[in-house]
Design an enzyme around this catalytic site. Sequence first.
Site, short mmCIF file in Angstrom:
data_model
loop_
_atom_site.label_atom_id
_atom_site.label_comp_id
_atom_site.label_asym_id
_atom_site.label_seq_id
_atom_site.Cartn_x
_atom_site.Cartn_y
_atom_site.Cartn_z
CD GLU A 43 -2.81 -0.79 -0.17
OE1 GLU A 43 -3.19 0.36 -0.91
OE2 GLU A 43 -3.41 -1.89 -0.51
CE1 TYR A 126 -6.90 2.77 -0.55
CE2 TYR A 126 -4.35 3.15 0.16
CZ TYR A 126 -5.46 2.46 -0.68
OH TYR A 126 -5.30 1.18 -1.21
CG ASP A 144 -8.05 4.26 -4.57
OD1 ASP A 144 -9.32 4.31 -4.51
OD2 ASP A 144 -7.57 3.60 -5.19
#
Length: 353
Positions: A43, A126, A144
């Site tokens: 991520e 996020y 996102d």
Amino acid sequence: MSTTLASAEIRAFQRELIAWFARVKRDLPWRRTRDPYAIWISEAMLQQTRVETVIDYWRRFLARFPNAAALADAREEDVLGSWSGLGYYRRARNLHAAALAIRERHGGVFPRDPELVRELPGIGRYTAGAVLSIAFDAPEPLVDGNVARVFARLFELEAPLGSKELERELWSLAERLVPARGAGDWNQALMELGATLCAPKKPRCDACPLARRCRALAAGSVETLPRPKARRASVEVELEVLCVERDGAWLFVRRPSDGRMAGMLELPTIEVAAAGRERLHPIAHAAGVELRASEPLVQVRHTITHHRIRAQAFVGRTARRALPEPYEWHASSRLGELPLTGLTKKVLRALRS
DNA sequence: GAACCGTGGAC
DNA sequence: TGTCCAAGGTT
């Protein structure tokens, strides 16, 4: 103006999108693990970065730093070295700092509590939602760029990207739509849709599992949503780069510990506009370097955020082995491990060919 | 809230 | 070639 959603409608969205995702999802390496550490690294790397770019970096990073303990034990220098070329280098510093925090505060185990996850450096709303939902299947929402685009079109949201109004509406929708079970698949399905079909340009609505429910498609506004935010104009910059090799080592400069590309190594560089007629001579003199030729050996183009760079690389020589800060010699055999900036990697690559 | 932070690829 | 964009976070 907030979007209304009936619970039957919510269930239909979930059923249809998750079924589509199960059918078409890409086989990405970080989708083969439930390790929160490995997912967290993916991520962090995927922030503002394309999947194809990330795959190799992720594999190498996980091989070198297989868990939070290994990352905490590493030197920041080596973490930056593994990140070299990916950009947004604060992400790498934050990863290292967060690994130290996980060791100190959580016994080396990635936390499951959303509030504790959010306290880690580099992890915002996020990324917390992504790691918790994908690794633990926690019912955490996420938004996102993909989700923003998908929602803006599905629900015909007119507020511009980045606006407070749109942010509030996107997160509200994400919270209401995320399922109690299967949140990881749902979140990834939303992003997968945005990445593969609901693309910024030329979306493939013909193949979209939600086309029947898309307000923008019905209204003919798919191509104009979401409304983009204004961008800064880019500036042209001309740089001169100094290439000095001696005894199998290259001469580099360590960038300051704050600001752009903090702590990274680069070839000695000067901006032509700021250098006056002397050009490279000031840094060459400081390092005791003699320019060998007035003609550049290679020319390279590069972009950094809102700068368009044209760089010319000159070759120099020096008799001095010991140099003051911020100059450093590094063996050419170890270039692959160093935290070099993207421009420097590009120049060295051009020199070699 | 706006500015800042990198890079490579698609068009 | 120039422009836009990609699984954001921090200040």
